[in-house]
Design an enzyme around this catalytic site. Sequence first.
Site, PDB file in Angstrom:
ATOM      1  N   ALA A  66       9.042  -2.831   3.638  1.00 11.86           N
ATOM      2  CA  ALA A  66       8.592  -4.230   3.662  1.00 11.86           C
ATOM      3  C   ALA A  66       8.291  -4.677   5.083  1.00 11.86           C
ATOM      4  CB  ALA A  66       9.650  -5.141   3.048  1.00 11.86           C
TER       5      ALA A  66
ATOM      6  N   PHE B 150       0.822  -1.219   0.000  1.00 13.10           N
ATOM      7  CA  PHE B 150       0.000   0.000   0.000  1.00 13.10           C
ATOM      8  C   PHE B 150       0.859   1.274   0.000  1.00 13.10           C
ATOM      9  CE2 PHE B 150      -2.194   2.740   3.410  1.00 13.10           C
ATOM     10  CZ  PHE B 150      -2.791   3.566   2.475  1.00 13.10           C
TER      11      PHE B 150
ATOM     12  N   GLU C 135       5.224  -7.425   7.411  1.00 17.10           N
ATOM     13  CA  GLU C 135       3.869  -7.934   7.639  1.00 17.10           C
ATOM     14  C   GLU C 135       3.210  -6.839   8.458  1.00 17.10           C
ATOM     15  OE1 GLU C 135       2.307 -10.540   6.536  1.00 17.10           O
ATOM     16  OE2 GLU C 135       4.021 -11.403   5.491  1.00 17.10           O
TER      17      GLU C 135
ATOM     18  N   THR D  56       5.855   2.554  12.792  1.00 19.15           N
ATOM     19  CA  THR D  56       4.468   2.844  13.138  1.00 19.15           C
ATOM     20  C   THR D  56       4.357   3.464  14.532  1.00 19.15           C
ATOM     21  OG1 THR D  56       2.408   1.715  13.761  1.00 19.15           O
ATOM     22  CG2 THR D  56       4.383   0.401  13.851  1.00 19.15           C
ATOM     23  N   ASP D  57       3.242   4.171  14.780  1.00 16.81           N
ATOM     24  CA  ASP D  57       2.985   4.708  16.123  1.00 16.81           C
ATOM     25  C   ASP D  57       2.591   3.599  17.100  1.00 16.81           C
ATOM     26  OD1 ASP D  57       0.438   4.156  15.136  1.00 16.81           O
ATOM     27  OD2 ASP D  57      -0.408   6.125  15.599  1.00 16.81           O
ATOM     28  N   GLU D  58       2.269   2.399  16.562  1.00 20.68           N
ATOM     29  CA  GLU D  58       1.765   1.340  17.447  1.00 20.68           C
ATOM     30  C   GLU D  58       2.835   0.829  18.406  1.00 20.68           C
ATOM     31  OE1 GLU D  58      -0.897  -1.445  15.599  1.00 20.68           O
ATOM     32  OE2 GLU D  58      -1.379  -0.034  14.005  1.00 20.68           O
TER      33      GLU D  58
ATOM     34  N   SER E 291       6.855  -6.696  16.947  1.00 22.71           N
ATOM     35  CA  SER E 291       7.869  -6.992  15.913  1.00 22.71           C
ATOM     36  C   SER E 291       8.388  -5.706  15.283  1.00 22.71           C
ATOM     37  CB  SER E 291       7.302  -7.945  14.853  1.00 22.71           C
ATOM     38  OG  SER E 291       6.282  -7.309  14.099  1.00 22.71           O
ATOM     39  N   LYS E 292       7.521  -4.698  15.128  1.00 19.51           N
ATOM     40  CA  LYS E 292       7.992  -3.406  14.593  1.00 19.51           C
ATOM     41  C   LYS E 292       8.905  -2.727  15.615  1.00 19.51           C
ATOM     42  CE  LYS E 292       7.125  -1.540  11.214  1.00 19.51           C
ATOM     43  NZ  LYS E 292       7.737  -1.608   9.848  1.00 19.51           N
TER      44      LYS E 292
ATOM     45  N   TYR F  15       2.236  -7.697  16.076  1.00 23.70           N
ATOM     46  CA  TYR F  15       2.679  -6.781  15.019  1.00 23.70           C
ATOM     47  C   TYR F  15       3.527  -5.657  15.602  1.00 23.70           C
ATOM     48  CZ  TYR F  15       2.426  -2.668  11.944  1.00 23.70           C
ATOM     49  OH  TYR F  15       2.748  -1.558  11.217  1.00 23.70           O
TER      50      TYR F  15
ATOM     51  N   THR G  65       9.779 -11.612   9.017  1.00 21.85           N
ATOM     52  CA  THR G  65      10.008 -10.470   8.111  1.00 21.85           C
ATOM     53  C   THR G  65      10.389  -9.207   8.880  1.00 21.85           C
ATOM     54  OG1 THR G  65       8.731 -11.218   6.219  1.00 21.85           O
ATOM     55  CG2 THR G  65       8.808  -8.848   6.567  1.00 21.85           C
TER      56      THR G  65
ATOM     57  N   LEU H 214       6.241 -10.080  -2.822  1.00 24.78           N
ATOM     58  CA  LEU H 214       4.873 -10.296  -3.312  1.00 24.78           C
ATOM     59  C   LEU H 214       4.143 -11.308  -2.428  1.00 24.78           C
ATOM     60  CD1 LEU H 214       5.338 -10.156  -7.203  1.00 24.78           C
ATOM     61  CD2 LEU H 214       4.680  -8.327  -5.634  1.00 24.78           C
ATOM     62  N   THR H 215       4.016 -10.983  -1.165  1.00 26.52           N
ATOM     63  CA  THR H 215       3.157 -11.753  -0.274  1.00 26.52           C
ATOM     64  C   THR H 215       1.712 -11.437  -0.671  1.00 26.52           C
ATOM     65  OG1 THR H 215       2.892  -9.950   1.317  1.00 26.52           O
ATOM     66  CG2 THR H 215       4.815 -11.398   1.620  1.00 26.52           C
TER      67      THR H 215
HETATM   68  P1  NAD Z   1       1.479  -3.680   3.187  1.00 27.13           P
HETATM   69  O1  NAD Z   1       1.168  -4.888   4.007  1.00 27.13           O
HETATM   70  O2  NAD Z   1       0.427  -3.099   2.322  1.00 27.13           O
HETATM   71  O3  NAD Z   1       2.729  -3.991   2.237  1.00 27.13           O
HETATM   72  C1  NAD Z   1       3.867  -4.667   2.667  1.00 27.13           C
HETATM   73  C2  NAD Z   1       4.708  -5.023   1.428  1.00 27.13           C
HETATM   74  O4  NAD Z   1       5.903  -5.669   1.874  1.00 27.13           O
HETATM   75  C3  NAD Z   1       4.010  -5.980   0.462  1.00 27.13           C
HETATM   76  O5  NAD Z   1       4.207  -5.546  -0.864  1.00 27.13           O
HETATM   77  C4  NAD Z   1       4.729  -7.314   0.707  1.00 27.13           C
HETATM   78  O6  NAD Z   1       4.744  -8.157  -0.449  1.00 27.13           O
HETATM   79  C5  NAD Z   1       6.117  -6.828   1.064  1.00 27.13           C
HETATM   80  N1  NAD Z   1       6.888  -7.796   1.849  1.00 27.13           N
HETATM   81  C6  NAD Z   1       6.479  -8.468   2.963  1.00 27.13           C
HETATM   82  N2  NAD Z   1       7.465  -9.267   3.411  1.00 27.13           N
HETATM   83  C7  NAD Z   1       8.533  -9.072   2.588  1.00 27.13           C
HETATM   84  C8  NAD Z   1       9.850  -9.594   2.537  1.00 27.13           C
HETATM   85  N3  NAD Z   1      10.283 -10.486   3.435  1.00 27.13           N
HETATM   86  N4  NAD Z   1      10.668  -9.173   1.543  1.00 27.13           N
HETATM   87  C9  NAD Z   1      10.261  -8.275   0.630  1.00 27.13           C
HETATM   88  N5  NAD Z   1       9.009  -7.749   0.620  1.00 27.13           N
HETATM   89  C10 NAD Z   1       8.158  -8.148   1.590  1.00 27.13           C
HETATM   90  O7  NAD Z   1       2.048  -2.607   4.217  1.00 27.13           O
HETATM   91  P2  NAD Z   1       1.872  -1.021   4.208  1.00 27.13           P
HETATM   92  O8  NAD Z   1       0.586  -0.678   4.834  1.00 27.13           O
HETATM   93  O9  NAD Z   1       2.209  -0.512   2.865  1.00 27.13           O
HETATM   94  O10 NAD Z   1       3.015  -0.622   5.250  1.00 27.13           O
HETATM   95  C11 NAD Z   1       4.340  -0.345   4.806  1.00 27.13           C
HETATM   96  C12 NAD Z   1       5.204  -0.067   6.016  1.00 27.13           C
HETATM   97  O11 NAD Z   1       4.677   1.056   6.722  1.00 27.13           O
HETATM   98  C13 NAD Z   1       5.245  -1.205   7.032  1.00 27.13           C
HETATM   99  O12 NAD Z   1       6.561  -1.309   7.523  1.00 27.13           O
HETATM  100  C14 NAD Z   1       4.286  -0.772   8.129  1.00 27.13           C
HETATM  101  O13 NAD Z   1       4.672  -1.296   9.375  1.00 27.13           O
HETATM  102  C15 NAD Z   1       4.451   0.736   8.077  1.00 27.13           C
HETATM  103  N6  NAD Z   1       3.275   1.516   8.505  1.00 27.13           N
HETATM  104  C16 NAD Z   1       2.055   1.271   7.971  1.00 27.13           C
HETATM  105  C17 NAD Z   1       0.956   2.054   8.351  1.00 27.13           C
HETATM  106  C18 NAD Z   1      -0.420   1.845   7.754  1.00 27.13           C
HETATM  107  O14 NAD Z   1      -1.388   2.465   8.218  1.00 27.13           O
HETATM  108  N7  NAD Z   1      -0.582   1.022   6.742  1.00 27.13           N
HETATM  109  C19 NAD Z   1       1.129   3.080   9.290  1.00 27.13           C
HETATM  110  C20 NAD Z   1       2.411   3.312   9.814  1.00 27.13           C
HETATM  111  C21 NAD Z   1       3.475   2.520   9.401  1.00 27.13           C
HETATM  112  P1  TYD Z   2      -6.704  -1.552  11.166  1.00 21.22           P
HETATM  113  O1  TYD Z   2      -7.069  -0.900   9.880  1.00 21.22           O
HETATM  114  O2  TYD Z   2      -6.527  -3.024  11.197  1.00 21.22           O
HETATM  115  O3  TYD Z   2      -5.390  -0.797  11.681  1.00 21.22           O
HETATM  116  P2  TYD Z   2      -4.637  -0.892  13.135  1.00 21.22           P
HETATM  117  O4  TYD Z   2      -5.160  -2.041  13.884  1.00 21.22           O
HETATM  118  O5  TYD Z   2      -3.222  -1.092  12.705  1.00 21.22           O
HETATM  119  O6  TYD Z   2      -4.894   0.425  13.804  1.00 21.22           O
HETATM  120  O7  TYD Z   2      -7.801  -1.169  12.246  1.00 21.22           O
HETATM  121  C1  TYD Z   2      -8.076   0.178  12.573  1.00 21.22           C
HETATM  122  C2  TYD Z   2      -9.085   0.179  13.705  1.00 21.22           C
HETATM  123  O8  TYD Z   2     -10.317  -0.372  13.212  1.00 21.22           O
HETATM  124  C3  TYD Z   2      -8.672  -0.704  14.874  1.00 21.22           C
HETATM  125  O9  TYD Z   2      -9.078  -0.072  16.076  1.00 21.22           O
HETATM  126  C4  TYD Z   2      -9.457  -1.988  14.672  1.00 21.22           C
HETATM  127  C5  TYD Z   2     -10.723  -1.508  13.978  1.00 21.22           C
HETATM  128  N1  TYD Z   2     -11.355  -2.490  13.027  1.00 21.22           N
HETATM  129  C6  TYD Z   2     -12.704  -2.786  13.168  1.00 21.22           C
HETATM  130  O10 TYD Z   2     -13.406  -2.267  14.056  1.00 21.22           O
HETATM  131  N2  TYD Z   2     -13.265  -3.671  12.282  1.00 21.22           N
HETATM  132  C7  TYD Z   2     -12.541  -4.288  11.299  1.00 21.22           C
HETATM  133  O11 TYD Z   2     -13.103  -5.116  10.542  1.00 21.22           O
HETATM  134  C8  TYD Z   2     -11.159  -3.939  11.174  1.00 21.22           C
HETATM  135  C9  TYD Z   2     -10.319  -4.574  10.112  1.00 21.22           C
HETATM  136  C10 TYD Z   2     -10.602  -3.036  12.061  1.00 21.22           C
END
Ligand code: NAD
Ligand code: TYD
Length: 355
Positions: A80, A10, A82, A132-134, A161-162, A158, A98, A33-34
Amino acid sequence: MIFVTGGAGFIGSNFIHLWLKEHEEPVINLDKLTYAGNPDNLLAINQHPNYHFVHGDMGDRQLLAQLFAKFKPRAIINFAAESHVDRSIHGPADFIQTNVVATFNLLEESRHFFAYLSDKEKEGFRFLHVSTDEVFGTLEPHDPAFSETTPYAPNSPYSASKAASDHLVRAWHHTYGLPILTTNCSNNYGPYQFPEKLIPLMIAHALQGKPLPIYGDGKNIRDWLYVEDHCRAIMTVLEKGRIGETYNVGGLNEKTNLDIVEIICHQLDKLKPAASPYSSLITFVKDRPGHDRRYAINANKIMHELHWHPRESFETGIEKTINWYLEHEEWVANILSGQYRHWLEKNYQDRVNNI
Ligand code: NAD
Ligand code: TYD
């Protein structure tokens, strides 16, 4: 050139689109490409002369060594991971593999590559870790927002691990002098987000007339940032961030999950009216174990020091996002494969309605 991991996911795919639009510098994308990595996210730039894709695991040190030797990147941006909390509860092993082990391997290969750079190349080299903020855990309603000095207290597999990967990145700077930068961002939303996360899942379910499953009482709070604003924050930190520092990134948009879902329903009522209001699909279901109650970000450091500010309000960002999903129903349909349906069954079948 810059070297990106996880660029088919994403945030990574949004980053690559924006990078190629605004920079002349080539980008190489290493992605395993998971289930979350989707080549469709990058279809539009597949033939771009400055884009190069490599299918592989960032835990594969031999591959990393070959790629670094061949492409000689001046920066590494580690997306990259999970990334889905619910999946980490059902199966934490991939998260350790990962987010911790593969990040360690990336750090080690980066360290070896860095050691042989010239002094001038070393000066420009950066390793930017996207986190992440988590990692900071959960807040009470009136607690101050997370700052860069808030102690780590991760609660889910999650976030643990981060947090572990953040600590490794920090140590590789302090011990080996690797020029690292770390960003800790709040919840992102926008185009190309896999429909297992709250916002795209609710849009997809609403459009299919399926229940909108809200965990617990729906009053958990997240801070929401439009993905392009996050990508610009990463570019800003890469360009101007101080080596060894961490930067919190947030959207100044604290909202309850119920608020978010109601806003989506309201927008969809206007854009694609159905027989009854979409909010009639809202269903309260069993809560997530260990569900963090509230996240909030204090982004003063990146705003004051590096002059980054989010461009989108939640209102403009969510409108863009919903329009994107309405215009890309085929993208969602392609994801609704057998394997993804299997996840939906696994995650939601045991969550009996709470009301
Ligand atoms: P995502 O799950 O959409 O994408 C992760 C990508 O990493 C995928 O394309 C997957 O194929 C690839 N990948 C997984 N394992 C791999 C490996 N071993 N080698 C190579 N590629 C691998 O994640 P995202 O939402 O795009 O998040 C990207 C980063 O940002 C992550 O590190 C996540 O912790 C961080 N982040 C995400 C959010 C959010 O709201 N989505 C917020 C803050 C931080
Ligand atoms: P999510 O998008 O999984 O992000 P994160 O857990 O990393 O913050 O979830 C955002 C919030 O939405 C979280 O408080 C869990 C809640 N949630 C639901 O209430 N229903 C759902 O089906 C999902 C996927 C998340």
